[in-house]
Design an enzyme around this catalytic site. Structure first.
Site, mmCIF file in Angstrom:
data_model
loop_
_atom_site.group_PDB
_atom_site.id
_atom_site.type_symbol
_atom_site.label_atom_id
_atom_site.label_comp_id
_atom_site.label_asym_id
_atom_site.label_seq_id
_atom_site.Cartn_x
_atom_site.Cartn_y
_atom_site.Cartn_z
ATOM 1 C CG ASP A 40 11.770 25.600 -58.226
ATOM 2 O OD1 ASP A 40 11.272 25.693 -57.098
ATOM 3 O OD2 ASP A 40 13.001 25.657 -58.440
ATOM 4 C CD GLU A 216 11.829 31.608 -53.308
ATOM 5 O OE1 GLU A 216 12.901 32.233 -53.473
ATOM 6 O OE2 GLU A 216 11.805 30.410 -52.943
ATOM 7 C CG HIS A 280 8.695 27.732 -57.394
ATOM 8 N ND1 HIS A 280 9.740 28.613 -57.277
ATOM 9 C CD2 HIS A 280 8.269 27.821 -58.679
ATOM 10 C CE1 HIS A 280 9.956 29.197 -58.455
ATOM 11 N NE2 HIS A 280 9.062 28.733 -59.315
ATOM 12 C CG HIS A 356 -15.084 14.895 -41.711
ATOM 13 N ND1 HIS A 356 -14.377 15.591 -40.754
ATOM 14 C CD2 HIS A 356 -14.246 14.766 -42.778
ATOM 15 C CE1 HIS A 356 -13.164 15.876 -41.217
ATOM 16 N NE2 HIS A 356 -13.064 15.398 -42.448
ATOM 17 C CD1 TRP A 357 -20.507 19.508 -36.733
ATOM 18 C CD2 TRP A 357 -18.692 20.613 -37.413
ATOM 19 N NE1 TRP A 357 -20.306 20.523 -35.853
ATOM 20 C CE2 TRP A 357 -19.194 21.233 -36.240
ATOM 21 C CE3 TRP A 357 -17.548 21.145 -38.012
ATOM 22 C CZ2 TRP A 357 -18.571 22.345 -35.660
ATOM 23 C CZ3 TRP A 357 -16.942 22.243 -37.436
ATOM 24 C CH2 TRP A 357 -17.459 22.834 -36.278
ATOM 25 C CG HIS A 449 -29.194 14.897 -48.283
ATOM 26 N ND1 HIS A 449 -30.364 15.607 -48.199
ATOM 27 C CD2 HIS A 449 -28.840 14.930 -49.592
ATOM 28 C CE1 HIS A 449 -30.708 16.045 -49.385
ATOM 29 N NE2 HIS A 449 -29.797 15.650 -50.272
ATOM 30 C CE1 TYR A 450 -36.350 12.060 -43.804
ATOM 31 C CE2 TYR A 450 -35.568 12.315 -41.539
ATOM 32 C CZ TYR A 450 -36.613 12.236 -42.457
ATOM 33 O OH TYR A 450 -37.915 12.319 -42.031
ATOM 34 C CG ASP A 467 -33.154 13.536 -50.034
ATOM 35 O OD1 ASP A 467 -33.099 14.572 -50.719
ATOM 36 O OD2 ASP A 467 -33.993 13.341 -49.139
#
Length: 473
Positions: A40, A216, A280, A356-357, A449-450, A467
């Site tokens: 808690d 709660e 909690h 990720h896919w 990324h490309y 990129d």
């Protein structure tokens, strides 16, 4: 004139790649658990630069406090007992769920307690502390918080919205075959409610009624003109989980119709990360004040012998709370023990994150589930001097390049895998505030990324460098 403009453009070189703004909420890194055998948990950041931490101890006999200038520092901070249960009568048993707040120049601790002659006569009580440092403050008992019934009640918390201070708590309605509902009322002072309380939530969904019919542990966070109240549901074993209520900050919060309730839990056990019964919770903020932090307890194992309340091994944990594009909180999953994960947004596409896919790495907006876009930056599989990026929801799986494409794969223990999944962490190629990852075994090639897919290439243009630049969030 057109010729002159074209010539000027040629002399200036290619146009710089578009860039995203540096994120408002950069990455934070903590190592879990923060505290063993502390349930808690409540962490309060005060204006004096300290975090104050209190929690239920497994002996259920006292209230403890720690303080540190960092959240991680609470792990090793000295612990002080500020109050001990009574030897007899009320406040003599089951000392549960303390919270510390600073109100109008004084410290207040809300807690629940039973009595020596009836340990289940749980009621809510308040301590008042005078002094700059609550660990050394003078504490006095302000007595019981009286509600509409003399019944099982606990987990008081307080917050201010629209200039009004409220108390939220859990209580049993004597007329209902229930355990506890969530209630809200105004406060006349820190230990006295004002007016008629309103019930905000009753356990009716299947995930709220496993073992016990429980709502709660309310906890409040405000964001973007909304008030969000998380709460815990079901028995305190691996079925324990968080639900969520939400309301407009400008609405009448004492009108139950102002609140909406999620039909599904927002934070649950996760076998992959070995986290069970998360609940909690409370909320705090990071050291720079720019990230919201979820504080909660759970256990590292599922099966419990006997009553879960007799099992002492709930422990305090923290992780970053993220926000969806629609302004609602995304709790994600309870992450694995150890270093907490990060997300990586694109330098030139601010709303897109590495994810990720189907095990292929790419950048994408609106990632769901959140954990698909969370990675733990750990010591490289090739050793110090490098890092590896481990999936948050698939522990043991790492981003690695294969034929210069980046995939998420399980570590097979080979030297080749270690090399392909290790990177040198560099300052961002387009912005030193960002980060770029250079391949360990192909010097000069970076993750980039490309067409939205991640590859490992040698950047040669401004666009290539953009990129290959990411911001940790």
């Amino acid at each position: 004139m057109a010729v002159l403009v074209a010539l000027a453009a040629c002399l200036a070189g290619p146009a710089p790649a578009a860039r995203a703004a540096v994120p408002d909420s950069p990455a934070v890194t903590y190592t879990n658990p923060i505290a063993e055998k502390r349930a808690d948990p409540h962490i309060f950041r005060h204006t004096d630069g300290y975090y104050y931490f209190t929690a239920t101890v497994p002996e259920y006999d006292r209230i403890v406090l720690r303080r540190a200038t960092t959240i991680q520092g609470l792990s090793t901070a000295p612990e002080v007992t500020i109050w001990t249960k009574h030897a007899s009568g009320v406040m003599g048993a089951h000392i549960w769920a303390p919270e510390i707040h600073f109100i109008d120049g004084k410290w207040y601790v809300y807690f629940a307690a039973g009595a020596t002659n009836d340990v289940w006569a749980i009621r809510m009580y308040v301590l008042e502390g005078t002094g700059a440092n609550p660990l050394t403050a003078t504490w006095t008992e302000k007595g019981q918080i009286r509600t509409q019934w003399e019944s099982f009640s606990l987990d008081a918390t307080t917050f201010v919205a629209g200039g009004v201070r409220y108390l939220a708590w859990a209580q049993r309605d004597p007329s209902v075959n229930n355990n506890t509902d969530i209630y809200l009322a105004r406060l006349a002072n820190p230990w006295t409610i004002s007016g008629t309380p309103v019930m905000l939530s009753r356990p009716t969904y299947s995930w709220e009624t496993v073992g016990y019919k429980v709502n709660e542990g309310p906890a409040v966070i405000q964001h973007g003109g909304k008030v969000f109240m998380s709460y815990s549901a079901s028995a305190t074993d691996s079925n324990y989980c968080l639900g969520l209520l939400s309301a407009s900050a400008s609405a009448d919060l004492l009108n139950a119709a102002s609140w909406s309730k999620s039909s599904t839990p927002v934070f649950t056990s996760n076998a992959a990360t070995s986290q069970y019964g998360p609940g909690h919770n409370s909320f705090t903020v990071s050291e720079d004040g720019r990230s919201d932090i979820l504080v909660y307890h759970d256990r590292s194992y599922k099966d419990i012998t006997g009553d879960p309340l007799n099992d002492p091994n709930r422990r305090t944990r923290v992780q970053k709370l993220y926000w969806k594009a629609d302004g609602t909180p995304d709790f994600g999953i309870p992450v694995a023990d150890g270093v907490t994960p990060q997300r990586f947004s694109s330098y030139n596409f601010a709303d897109r994150f590495v994810r990720h896919w189907e095990y292929r790495a790419r950048i994408e907006a609106g990632v769901s589930p959140l954990a698909d876009s969370q990675f733990r930056v750990v010591t490289g599989l090739t050793g110090s001097g490098t890092v590896s990026l481990e999936s948050a929801n698939f522990p043991g799986y790492y981003l690695r390049h294969k034929n210069f494409e980046v995939w998420l794969e399980r570590n097979d223990g080979t030297t080749q895998f270690a090399s392909d999944a290790s990177f040198h962490k560099r300052a961002g190629l387009s912005d030193a505030a960002g980060v770029s990852y250079e391949s360990y075994n192909y010097a000069g090639r970076y993750v980039r990324h490309y067409d939205h897919l991640l590859v490992v290439q040698a950047p040669s243009t401004a666009t290539d460098r953009a990129d290959a630049t990411f911001y940790a969030q």
